[in-house]
Design an enzyme around this catalytic site. Structure first.
Site, PDB file in Angstrom:
ATOM      1  N   CYS A 146     -23.083 -30.676  24.810  1.00  0.00           N
ATOM      2  CA  CYS A 146     -22.890 -31.908  25.580  1.00  0.00           C
ATOM      3  C   CYS A 146     -21.810 -32.743  24.909  1.00  0.00           C
ATOM      4  O   CYS A 146     -21.999 -33.241  23.807  1.00  0.00           O
ATOM      5  CB  CYS A 146     -24.203 -32.683  25.628  1.00  0.00           C
ATOM      6  SG  CYS A 146     -24.136 -34.253  26.482  1.00  0.00           S
ATOM      7  N   GLU A 184     -27.498 -24.896  31.559  1.00  0.00           N
ATOM      8  CA  GLU A 184     -28.646 -25.604  30.978  1.00  0.00           C
ATOM      9  C   GLU A 184     -28.150 -26.557  29.920  1.00  0.00           C
ATOM     10  O   GLU A 184     -27.206 -26.252  29.182  1.00  0.00           O
ATOM     11  CB  GLU A 184     -29.621 -24.589  30.375  1.00  0.00           C
ATOM     12  CG  GLU A 184     -30.887 -25.203  29.779  1.00  0.00           C
ATOM     13  CD  GLU A 184     -30.795 -25.436  28.265  1.00  0.00           C
ATOM     14  OE1 GLU A 184     -31.814 -25.870  27.691  1.00  0.00           O
ATOM     15  OE2 GLU A 184     -29.721 -25.194  27.673  1.00  0.00           O
ATOM     16  N   ARG A 247     -40.464 -29.981  26.712  1.00  0.00           N
ATOM     17  CA  ARG A 247     -39.027 -29.710  26.537  1.00  0.00           C
ATOM     18  C   ARG A 247     -38.310 -29.936  27.869  1.00  0.00           C
ATOM     19  O   ARG A 247     -38.050 -28.997  28.626  1.00  0.00           O
ATOM     20  CB  ARG A 247     -38.829 -28.279  26.053  1.00  0.00           C
ATOM     21  CG  ARG A 247     -37.400 -27.943  25.602  1.00  0.00           C
ATOM     22  CD  ARG A 247     -37.267 -26.492  25.182  1.00  0.00           C
ATOM     23  NE  ARG A 247     -35.986 -26.214  24.566  1.00  0.00           N
ATOM     24  CZ  ARG A 247     -35.696 -26.388  23.276  1.00  0.00           C
ATOM     25  NH1 ARG A 247     -36.640 -26.839  22.457  1.00  0.00           N
ATOM     26  NH2 ARG A 247     -34.504 -26.121  22.803  1.00  0.00           N
ATOM     27  N   ARG A 249     -35.243 -30.288  30.227  1.00  0.00           N
ATOM     28  CA  ARG A 249     -33.850 -29.852  30.227  1.00  0.00           C
ATOM     29  C   ARG A 249     -33.316 -29.900  31.656  1.00  0.00           C
ATOM     30  O   ARG A 249     -34.054 -29.692  32.617  1.00  0.00           O
ATOM     31  CB  ARG A 249     -33.709 -28.426  29.684  1.00  0.00           C
ATOM     32  CG  ARG A 249     -34.009 -28.276  28.183  1.00  0.00           C
ATOM     33  CD  ARG A 249     -32.942 -28.972  27.363  1.00  0.00           C
ATOM     34  NE  ARG A 249     -33.074 -28.770  25.924  1.00  0.00           N
ATOM     35  CZ  ARG A 249     -33.732 -29.559  25.107  1.00  0.00           C
ATOM     36  NH1 ARG A 249     -34.380 -30.615  25.589  1.00  0.00           N
ATOM     37  NH2 ARG A 249     -33.771 -29.324  23.808  1.00  0.00           N
TER      38      ARG A 249
END
Length: 401
Positions: A146, A184, A247, A249
């Site tokens: 990112c 992802e 988690r 995502r």
């Protein structure tokens, strides 16, 4: 020469000059009698390696005790920023054939080879690496870093992404035009640079003939606040798909516009309750129990954070807990995000096998020799069952239309 290349030379990668030859040979073996395999064999021949009688994938994998190989091939995909192959397992389970993989981290490449019989090619930012990608494939898979785009919105095209790793994904999509894209990333991608990063990602890809669930008007002109709301619908959490880990995502799915698909239906949340006990091993050695000094430090830091009014600090779980917090790449440092209670003892860290279980990797998955590398690799991976659920929908809605 050949026995060395096929067997001994694959055990560890230390010769950078020969590294891409390992990748060429293993790709050629795994792809068998296909056009893509011929491409790699021809390159080997040009570089002085006779690849005319490479062993079959079945024989090679048997000799090297590789277990995770596809049993049937319905579609093709490439695995970028491959890590240890979480995308690959999911796609292979659905009948996909990986025709190209790329990863720069050497320890991750070793783990990848141990489990798939294939050495990933190296740095995807190098033009020579991109040139090895097959002309045609069905799906591009990538979990990319990112990064904010310093000039986002100035040109409204691929040039907006220069200087980032995403730029190289965009180049590959522009040049190869697969049917589908699966990306992802952390949920924070949505808010990165006040929403400009995700807007630039989507604007770049849709500008090359793709579409997704976010309306094109929002992608092109905003407002960014509404764009972020739409992107939040792409966030899936592992604990909702059978994995006892919180988690979240973002899973970005895009497809070629000429497929005339109106909307991608993300997998429905599963209602089954998860339990941490499902991933725990029995009779764990005391070496995973944290020291008195580390435990005291964890407790002191948590108290300090509480006094400041924030929620930072260690997280403690037991077998009856529904799920853990998110395991990260830094887990090897002190294990603070996931500690397991032990009666009459200090808490312990997860074992490497438990870390693999927590990400949904199969029991037969071969672990790296180093515990530190194992924690880094699994903490950096995708949750395999979630990727497989999303990929099931990709196969059903995009590839089989």
């Amino acid at each position: 020469m050949k026995k060395t290349i096929y067997n001994n030379a694959f055990t560890r990668f230390t010769d950078k000059e020969f590294d891409e030859k390992y990748a060429l040979i293993s790709h050629a073996i795994q792809l068998g009698d296909t056009i893509n395999a011929k491409k790699y064999r021809d390159i080997l021949k040009e570089n002085g390696i006779d690849a005319s009688d490479l062993p079959s994938a079945e024989l090679f994998n048997k000799d090297n005790k590789i277990v995770l190989v596809p049993k049937r091939n319905k579609f093709t995909f490439i695995d970028l920023f491959a890590g240890i192959g979480g995308f690959r397992i999911a796609m292979q389970n659905l009948g996909g054939q990986c025709v190209f993989s790329s990863e720069w981290d050497e320890p991750a490449k070793e783990t990848y080879f141990r489990n798939y019989g294939e050495v990933p090619f190296g740095d995807i930012t190098i033009p020579a690496t991109k040139a090895l990608i097959p002309d045609n494939f069905d799906v591009l898979c990538a979990g990319f870093p990112c990064q904010p785009f310093s000039n986002a919105g100035l040109k409204k095209g691929i040039e907006d992404t220069r200087g980032t790793l995403f730029y190289h994904i965009a180049e590959i999509l522009r040049d190869h035009q697969p049917k589908a894209v699966l990306l992802e990333n952390v949920r924070g991608l949505i808010s990165n640079d006040k929403g400009k990063t995700i807007q630039t990602v989507l604007r770049t890809i849709t500008g090359m003939g793709y579409t997704c669930n976010v309306p094109q008007e929002l992608i092109d002109n905003g407002p960014v606040s509404k764009l972020k709301e739409e992107c939040a619908k792409m966030v899936l959490c592992a604990k909702d798909y059978g994995v006892p880990q919180n988690r979240p995502r973002i899973y970005i799915v895009l497809w070629k516009k000429d497929l005339d698909i109106k909307e991608f239906l993300y997998p429905e949340t599963e209602n089954t309750k998860t339990k941490v006990s499902s991933i725990l091993e029995k009779n764990v050695p005391d070496t995973f129990t944290i020291s008195d000094k580390l435990w005291a430090g964890h407790q002191r830091r948590k108290l300090e954070h509480e006094e400041k009014g924030n929620g930072f600090g260690y997280c403690l779980f037991n077998g009856d807990s529904e799920y853990t917090s998110t395991i990260s790449r830094r887990y090897y440092k002190d294990g603070s995000e996931i500690l397991i209670e032990q009666p009459g003892k200090n808490p312990r860290k997860l074992t490497p096998r438990e870390a693999a279980n927590l990400q949904g990797f199969p029991k037969e998955f071969k672990l790296p020799d180093s515990n530190t590398k194992a924690y880094q690799q699994f903490g950096n991976s995708v949750a395999v069952p979630v990727v497989e659920k999303v990929s099931e929908q990709i196969v059903k809605q995009i590839l089989e239309v």
